[in-house]
Design an enzyme around this catalytic site. Structure first.
Site, short mmCIF file in Angstrom:
data_model
loop_
_atom_site.label_atom_id
_atom_site.label_comp_id
_atom_site.label_asym_id
_atom_site.label_seq_id
_atom_site.Cartn_x
_atom_site.Cartn_y
_atom_site.Cartn_z
N HIS A 1 12.60 1.89 7.04
CA HIS A 1 11.67 2.74 8.16
C HIS A 1 13.16 3.43 8.77
O HIS A 1 12.98 4.93 9.33
CB HIS A 1 11.33 2.45 9.49
CG HIS A 1 9.35 2.22 8.55
ND1 HIS A 1 9.03 3.16 7.51
CD2 HIS A 1 8.71 0.68 7.87
CE1 HIS A 1 7.80 2.41 7.31
NE2 HIS A 1 7.91 1.26 7.96
N ASN B 1 -6.08 23.81 9.72
CA ASN B 1 -5.67 23.16 8.83
C ASN B 1 -6.00 21.81 8.79
O ASN B 1 -5.86 20.75 10.00
CB ASN B 1 -3.89 23.20 8.69
CG ASN B 1 -3.22 22.56 6.89
OD1 ASN B 1 -3.84 22.17 6.77
ND2 ASN B 1 -1.79 22.49 7.95
N ARG C 1 -0.10 14.37 6.18
CA ARG C 1 -0.04 15.22 5.98
C ARG C 1 -0.13 16.79 5.02
O ARG C 1 1.04 16.66 4.70
CB ARG C 1 -0.29 15.82 7.96
CG ARG C 1 0.15 15.27 9.12
CD ARG C 1 -1.13 14.39 9.62
NE ARG C 1 -2.06 14.32 8.91
CZ ARG C 1 -2.55 12.80 9.51
NH1 ARG C 1 -1.47 12.18 10.39
NH2 ARG C 1 -3.40 12.17 9.57
N GLY D 1 1.92 -2.40 15.90
CA GLY D 1 0.50 -1.79 14.53
C GLY D 1 -0.07 -3.55 13.97
O GLY D 1 -1.69 -2.53 14.42
N LYS E 1 -7.26 6.11 -3.96
CA LYS E 1 -5.96 6.39 -2.25
C LYS E 1 -6.14 5.16 -2.14
O LYS E 1 -5.40 3.94 -2.49
CB LYS E 1 -7.34 6.77 -1.49
CG LYS E 1 -7.24 7.05 -0.01
CD LYS E 1 -6.85 8.41 -0.16
CE LYS E 1 -6.85 8.38 1.89
NZ LYS E 1 -6.01 9.84 2.12
N ASN F 1 0.56 7.72 15.04
CA ASN F 1 0.12 8.51 16.19
C ASN F 1 0.94 9.88 16.82
O ASN F 1 1.75 9.07 18.29
CB ASN F 1 0.12 6.62 17.18
CG ASN F 1 -1.22 6.82 18.60
OD1 ASN F 1 -1.47 8.11 18.61
ND2 ASN F 1 -1.74 5.63 18.33
N HIS G 1 0.63 -0.97 -0.25
CA HIS G 1 -0.34 -0.20 0.03
C HIS G 1 0.31 1.04 -0.17
O HIS G 1 1.88 1.14 0.80
CB HIS G 1 -1.22 -0.03 1.13
CG HIS G 1 -0.45 -0.19 2.20
ND1 HIS G 1 0.25 0.96 3.31
CD2 HIS G 1 -0.17 -1.34 3.03
CE1 HIS G 1 0.74 0.05 4.61
NE2 HIS G 1 0.17 -1.19 4.36
N GLY H 1 4.58 3.20 11.02
CA GLY H 1 3.01 3.70 10.62
C GLY H 1 3.01 3.89 12.21
O GLY H 1 2.04 4.87 13.34
#
Lengths: 49, 612
Positions: free
Chosen positions: B136, B556, B426, B186, B36, B314, B11, B310
């Site tokens: 990562h 925003n 974001r 996760g 998406k 949070n 993904h 991921g």
């Protein structure tokens, strides 16, 4: 062949040769599915019965 | 050294271009294909990155992929063997895809690259594969402002690792220890995402947004039955309650019995029970993250921490981590999800494989504010908007800022598209919908008439960095909107006894501070600090709004509707503007007012995208 060589080197590096029989069975069944264009079990059933 | 990093096939496919250690460009494929979480080969993202760098594929020294397919396949096989004969259905569905396609990813990537190359790109010897968690970790450490740091990565699962601890120093990055599948923080969070009726891999942030409505009543039950957390933060999950190893869902009947209710279906009502469950898993997640951080601080003795994966999205857990002061400074990769793996793989190839020297970035970090995507010049914006049938006026910078600040102060929702698109989930002020946070009705209006999304979901504030301490209980940089902090007590409005007794969504509609549109029910806010150095234009707009209203804060939210990828091009922005109740659109120096547009161009936008 490049792919098989890489897979072999991967199993050697990871010491995971025990995965080989599983892979062979998978490939065999995969091949049968392609050849029989149906269920992978069908060729065996026809032979037996 | 020119390295192209790729993530794909699971993904959030993405591409990133690193030239001599500098991040030149990075973008997610979904922004171009308008699908998406697009998992396809990122051909358009690659084309963009190469164009941005003025390169062709032949100029690239290495292409680095963000995980190792063989290792992932090994994990799948071993998991099936470990659980056999359970898991046959899952096995039967997974294997054809792997045997036909995924196992041959190296060839597939080579073929796809050849297809997009102008004159016969030869991938042999150029393709590199980085482990998922190393990607990562590299994305967290190398762009950070630290020469030496502890690095913590947590996500669902990569190949085997689900949590890893690394030590970064100079251009070196060494993974010290890992927690392996199926024990995953996760996946635990995703299991609760599934159980509360949201979509796994995309609904996790909804669960996080739901948590403040509830009470953490089930924390002990989770700790007693589902996850065994050790004092150092390491953990194990009791697999008897989960279905993801063998089945096609995340949780099973035993899990449902533990909480006394079946998993919520997406169309079912959200009840106090789901809010309590959300609050409970959020509390457990925070506890695990804090314990891991404390033990890391103790063991490595380093003052700085980098986060990615991921779970690092949070922002509530991140906020607690910063608030606790376990580390002197914490830096979080803005593209902490799998898209960021593309960047990490490229950086790992540059520093670890090619052993290039690293210079610690000056200023905030080496991410350029995460503004790493496409931009459109004034002439191009005008040409594209004209072709789309838009009616607009072109203003100089001063007039544009004035007109936009005025529209915002008048309570209008403004689509704001400027400069380079953000990399990561974001919108940080270049592809954003902005609004006045002082308006008590704004949260509801934006959710229901602009974003078409669930009314319980909060909005986030952008605030001038120099003013953040006057409004929030935060005195650190948060340029990527990855930390939550409380609204300052003197800005809060105490609720009356009647208001306190309200429940859930009704409570959200009670003005709880001077900036109610961005104040969650627990008085928290997901803060973005805006810095003149990284986004001078957005900084100038906030300053202009402050001059006019005394408030250096704006709502925003990402420029999209529910289920839609954030807009990329002027045409995307115009379509979204016309399909929603956004009243003013600003693209570059072009200002569009809704009332001036041809109503015939307003399409059915609300249902154009599959809900997330």
């Amino acid at each position: 062949m490049g792919f098989l060589g890489e897979l072999w080197r991967f199993m050697a590096a990871r010491k995971k040769f025990w995965l080989l029989p599983i892979l062979l069975v998978l490939v065999l069944f995969g091949g049968l599915v392609v050849l029989s264009k149906g269920s992978a079990v069908a060729p065996f059933i026809y032979t037996v019965f | 050294m020119r390295i192209l990093g790729l993530s794909a096939f699971y993904h959030d496919s993405a591409a990133a271009l690193v030239v001599d250690g500098r991040v030149v460009a990075a973008a997610q494929e979904e922004r171009f294909t308008r699908k998406k979480h697009d998992s396809g080969f990122p051909a358009q993202a690659i084309a963009y990155c190469l164009a941005e760098g003025g390169l062709t594929l032949d100029d690239i020294d290495h292409v680095a992929f963000y995980d190792k397919p063989f290792l992932k396949f090994e994990r799948l096989l071993e998991t099936y063997v470990a659980f056999a004969p359970r898991g046959f259905r899952s096995f039967r569905m997974a294997m054809p895809v792997w045997l036909r396609e995924k196992l041959f990813q190296k060839d597939l990537i080579g073929r796809e690259l050849k297809d997009i190359a102008a004159n016969g790109f030869d991938p042999s010897g150029k393709l590199l594969f980085s482990e998922h968690h190393l990607s990562h970790a590299a994305s967290a450490f190398y762009p950070s402002p630290f020469d030496e740091a502890a690095v913590l990565t947590m996500d669902g699962v990569g190949e085997w690792a689900t949590t890893s601890v690394a030590h970064g120093r100079g251009n070196r990055l060494e993974v010290l220890k890992e927690i392996h599948f199926p024990h995953s923080l996760g996946l635990l969070y995703s299991a609760f995402t599934y159980y509360t009726g949201f979509k796994v891999n995309s609904g996790e942030y909804k669960l996080m947004g739901l948590a403040p409505y509830g009470e953490p009543r089930y924390v002990q039950r989770i700790l007693d039955h589902l996850i065994d957390v050790k004092p150092d933060g390491s953990f194990r999950l009791d697999q008897r309650y989960f279905d993801y190893c063998t089945g096609l869902t995340m949780t099973n009947d035993r899990f449902a019995r533990l909480f006394g209710q079946p998993a919520r279906r997406p169309e079912d009502l959200l009840t106090p029970f789901h809010m309590d469950v959300a609050a409970s898993i959020q509390a457990v997640t925070e506890e695990v993250v804090l314990r891991l951080a404390r033990s890391l601080r103790r063991e490595l003795g380093l003052p700085h921490l980098c986060l990615a994966g991921g779970v690092a999205l949070n922002c509530v857990a991140n906020g607690k981590l910063v608030e606790e002061g376990i580390f002197e400074r914490v830096w979080i990769q803005p593209a902490s999800g799998d898209a960021g793996g593309a960047l990490g793989a490229a950086l790992a190839a540059h520093y670890l494989d090619r052993e290039q020297p690293r210079r610690v970035p000056n200023g905030l970090d080496a991410m350029d504010g995460a503004y790493l995507g496409p931009t459109y010049g004034t002439a191009e914006v005008e040409r594209r908007l004209t072709a789309a049938g838009a009616r607009f006026e072109v203003l100089d910078d001063e007039a544009l800022l004035d007109a936009t600040a005025e529209a915002l102060a008048d309570g209008r929702a403004v689509g704001w598209m400027q400069g380079r698109m953000e990399f990561g989930p974001r919108a940080l002020g270049n592809r954003s919908i902005l609004a006045d946070p002082r308006s008590p009705a704004m949260q509801r209006t934006l959710n229901l008439r602009v974003k078409y999304r669930e009314s319980f979901r909060p909005f986030a504030p952008s605030v001038l960095r120099e003013d953040v301490v006057d409004w929030f209980a935060l005195n650190t940089d948060s340029p990527y909107m990855l930390l939550t902090a409380g609204v300052r007590p003197d800005r809060r409005r105490e609720m009356t006894a009647d208001e306190r007794s309200l429940f859930g969504i009704d409570k959200l509609n009670v003005p709880r501070s001077e900036i109610p549109a961005v104040t969650h029910v627990d008085y928290s806010a997901r803060v973005q600090t805006v810095h003149r150095e990284t986004n001078p234009r957005y900084h100038a707009l906030l300053s202009r709004f402050k001059q006019r209203t005394g408030c250096p804060v704006l709502v925003n939210t990402s420029f999209n509707v529910r289920g839609e990828p954030i807009v990329c091009t002027p045409e995307d922005a115009f379509r979204c503007f016309m399909g929603t109740e956004i009243e003013v659109l600003v693209v570059g120096n072009c200002l569009l007012r809704k009332e001036a547009q041809d109503p015939g161009l307003a399409g059915d936008y609300k249902d154009a995208f599959e809900l997330d």
